[in-house]
Design a protein around this motif. Sequence first.
Motif, short mmCIF file in Angstrom:
data_model
loop_
_atom_site.label_atom_id
_atom_site.label_comp_id
_atom_site.label_asym_id
_atom_site.label_seq_id
_atom_site.Cartn_x
_atom_site.Cartn_y
_atom_site.Cartn_z
N GLY A 62 0.80 -1.23 0.00
CA GLY A 62 0.00 0.00 0.00
C GLY A 62 0.82 1.27 0.00
O GLY A 62 0.27 2.36 0.05
N GLY A 63 2.15 1.13 -0.04
CA GLY A 63 3.00 2.32 0.02
C GLY A 63 3.01 3.10 -1.27
O GLY A 63 3.15 2.50 -2.35
N PRO A 64 2.87 4.42 -1.20
CA PRO A 64 2.89 5.24 -2.42
C PRO A 64 4.32 5.50 -2.86
O PRO A 64 5.26 5.28 -2.10
CB PRO A 64 2.23 6.54 -1.95
N PRO A 65 4.54 5.95 -4.07
CA PRO A 65 5.89 6.35 -4.49
C PRO A 65 6.32 7.58 -3.72
O PRO A 65 5.49 8.30 -3.17
CB PRO A 65 5.71 6.66 -5.99
N PRO A 66 7.64 7.85 -3.64
CA PRO A 66 8.10 9.04 -2.92
C PRO A 66 7.48 10.30 -3.51
O PRO A 66 7.41 10.46 -4.73
CB PRO A 66 9.62 9.02 -3.15
N VAL A 67 7.03 11.19 -2.65
CA VAL A 67 6.39 12.42 -3.12
C VAL A 67 7.45 13.38 -3.65
O VAL A 67 8.60 13.34 -3.21
CB VAL A 67 5.58 13.08 -2.00
N ASP B 294 12.74 16.29 -3.88
CA ASP B 294 13.38 17.59 -4.06
C ASP B 294 14.26 17.94 -2.87
O ASP B 294 15.36 18.48 -3.02
CB ASP B 294 12.33 18.68 -4.28
N ALA B 295 13.78 17.65 -1.66
CA ALA B 295 14.54 17.96 -0.45
C ALA B 295 15.82 17.13 -0.38
O ALA B 295 16.90 17.65 -0.04
CB ALA B 295 13.69 17.71 0.79
N ILE B 296 15.73 15.85 -0.72
CA ILE B 296 16.91 14.99 -0.70
C ILE B 296 17.91 15.46 -1.76
O ILE B 296 19.13 15.49 -1.52
CB ILE B 296 16.51 13.52 -0.93
N ASP B 297 17.42 15.86 -2.92
CA ASP B 297 18.29 16.38 -3.98
C ASP B 297 19.01 17.65 -3.52
O ASP B 297 20.21 17.81 -3.76
CB ASP B 297 17.48 16.65 -5.24
N ARG B 298 18.30 18.56 -2.85
CA ARG B 298 18.94 19.79 -2.35
C ARG B 298 19.99 19.46 -1.30
O ARG B 298 21.05 20.08 -1.26
CB ARG B 298 17.88 20.73 -1.77
N VAL C 90 14.24 19.95 5.52
CA VAL C 90 13.05 19.50 6.22
C VAL C 90 11.88 19.46 5.24
O VAL C 90 11.72 20.37 4.43
CB VAL C 90 12.71 20.44 7.40
N VAL C 91 11.07 18.41 5.34
CA VAL C 91 9.89 18.28 4.49
C VAL C 91 8.66 18.23 5.40
O VAL C 91 8.62 17.44 6.35
CB VAL C 91 9.94 17.01 3.62
N GLU C 92 7.67 19.08 5.12
CA GLU C 92 6.46 19.11 5.93
C GLU C 92 5.77 17.75 5.90
O GLU C 92 6.02 16.94 5.00
CB GLU C 92 5.50 20.19 5.44
N LEU D 279 9.84 14.48 7.22
CA LEU D 279 11.17 13.98 6.87
C LEU D 279 12.24 15.04 7.14
O LEU D 279 12.03 16.24 6.88
CB LEU D 279 11.23 13.59 5.39
N LEU D 280 13.38 14.59 7.64
CA LEU D 280 14.56 15.43 7.79
C LEU D 280 15.71 14.74 7.08
O LEU D 280 16.08 13.62 7.43
CB LEU D 280 14.90 15.64 9.27
N ALA D 281 16.25 15.37 6.03
CA ALA D 281 17.37 14.81 5.26
C ALA D 281 18.68 15.40 5.79
O ALA D 281 18.85 16.62 5.81
CB ALA D 281 17.22 15.11 3.78
#
Length: 433
Positions: A78-83, A88-92, A101-103, A124-126
Motif C-alpha cells: 500500500g506504500g505510495p511512491p516518494p512524493v 526535491d529535499a533529498i536532492d537539495r 526538512v519536508v512538511e 522527513l529530515l534529510a
Amino acid sequence: MIRGTTPATDAGGGRSAVPGGATLDYRDIFDAMAVPKIVLDPDLLVLDANRSYTEPLGVPADALVGRTLADAVAQVPGGPPPVPRALDAIDRCLRTGMPEVVEPTRWDLPDRRTGETGPRYWMLLALPVTRPGDPTVRAVVVRVEEVDAADVEGTDGRATPERMSWHSTVARMRATAAAEREAAVTLQSSVLAPPPHVAGLVVDVRYQPANRITRVGGDWYDVVVRESGRAVLVVGDVAGHDVDAAATMTHLKGVLRTVAVEDDAGPAEVLDRAERAAAALRIEGFAAVTAAVVDPPAPDGSRRVTWARAGSLPPLVRRAERGAELLGERPGRLFGLLLPTDRPESTLDLDPGTSLLLFTDGLVERRGELLSDSLELLRQDVEQVVDRRLERLADCVLARSTPIRGADDVALVALQVDAAPADGQEAVGTMTG
C-alpha cells in the motif's frame, strides 16, 4: 547494511574496539534507535534502514537495501511512491550539503494490528553525511518523524498544505533561515566592497566563503588610499565561518582601516595601533593579518612596498618575466596577543609589470599536507600562468590553488604595477561563492 568505525581500534565486521576489550557493533546501535532512519547513497540507492523504519512498514531491511528509493517504497504494501517534495529535499541536501526538512506527508498504510488502511503523516529530515575537510555528500540519512493526524487534519478532518506546514513549523523555519541569510549577505557585501582606484596600480580582490549558504565568514580584505597617494593593502583571517566570525571581522576591519588612513604609520605600526585600539574597545578575538604599504612611484616607475605580518602567510611576488617568489621572512606575533615584541617589516621594490599577492590560509591549507609544500604548489601555479592580466591571474590562482571548495574562507588582494598608468583606470574585485 551500514557499517562504521570510530578512532578506536577497528575490530572488524562493523565493530569497533573500546577500552576493556569490549566492542561496539554499529549495526546494533543503528537498529536500537527509536527514530526511524533510512540511509541513501548519492544515486538514491538504499544503503540501510533501521528497525524503527522497517517494522511499521511490515518489510525487512533486506527487502529495501540495494534498491532505489522508489523501488524500495514500492515493496511496502500500500506504500505510495516518494512524493516530489521529499525527492526535491533529498536532492537539495545532496547538492548543498545542508539539512532539509519536508512538511508532513500523508501515506495511507495498513495498520499491522487491525489490518485497516488509514492515513499516517510523516515529516522527513534529510541529513548530509560528509567527512571532515571534505564537503562532498557521500550519503543522506533520512530521519522520519510521525506527526499526529489530529494536529495535521484539525477538527474539520482536512489536511491543507498550510496547516501541515504550520504544525510542523517548516514554514517558520524556512522564513527564519531566509531572513538570517539575507542579513548575513547584506553584512558581508557592505564590508567586502570593491577596492578604490589607485593611480598607476591595478588592484584586484577575491573573496570565497566556506559557508555556501550564508556566504559569511571571518576572512576579509581591504584597500585604503592615503592623502599622500600611498596605498595600504590588508588581508585578515578571524577563526570561524559563521555570523559571529563575520561580526568580529567587521569590527577588526573598521579599526584597522581607521588606523591605516594615517599617513605616518608603516605597516607594523598600523598593526600595533589597531591591536591596542581593539583591546581598548574590548573587541575579543585573534586574527592572522598582513598589512602592506605601497609608496608612490619612483622616477623609473617602480613602487616600494613595505609589509608586516601578524601570524599570517608570506606574500607572493610575480615578476614581469613570470618568475614567482614567496617572500618568506619571519612573521610577527598573531594579532590580538598584545605581546611586548616588535613586529618585523620587510621591503621590496616592485618594477613595472610586477604583481604582488596577499592571501589568507584558506587558499593553500590542505589536510594532511605540509604548509610549506602547499605554498610551493601555489608558487608554481602562479609561475605557470601565461596570461599577464592581473584579473586572469587572480582567477587562475583561486581556481587552481583552492584545495577543497567550501573547506575554508579565502580572501585575496592582488596588485600590479602599471608600466604606463592610464588616467581613470578602474580597479576590479570579485566575490566568488
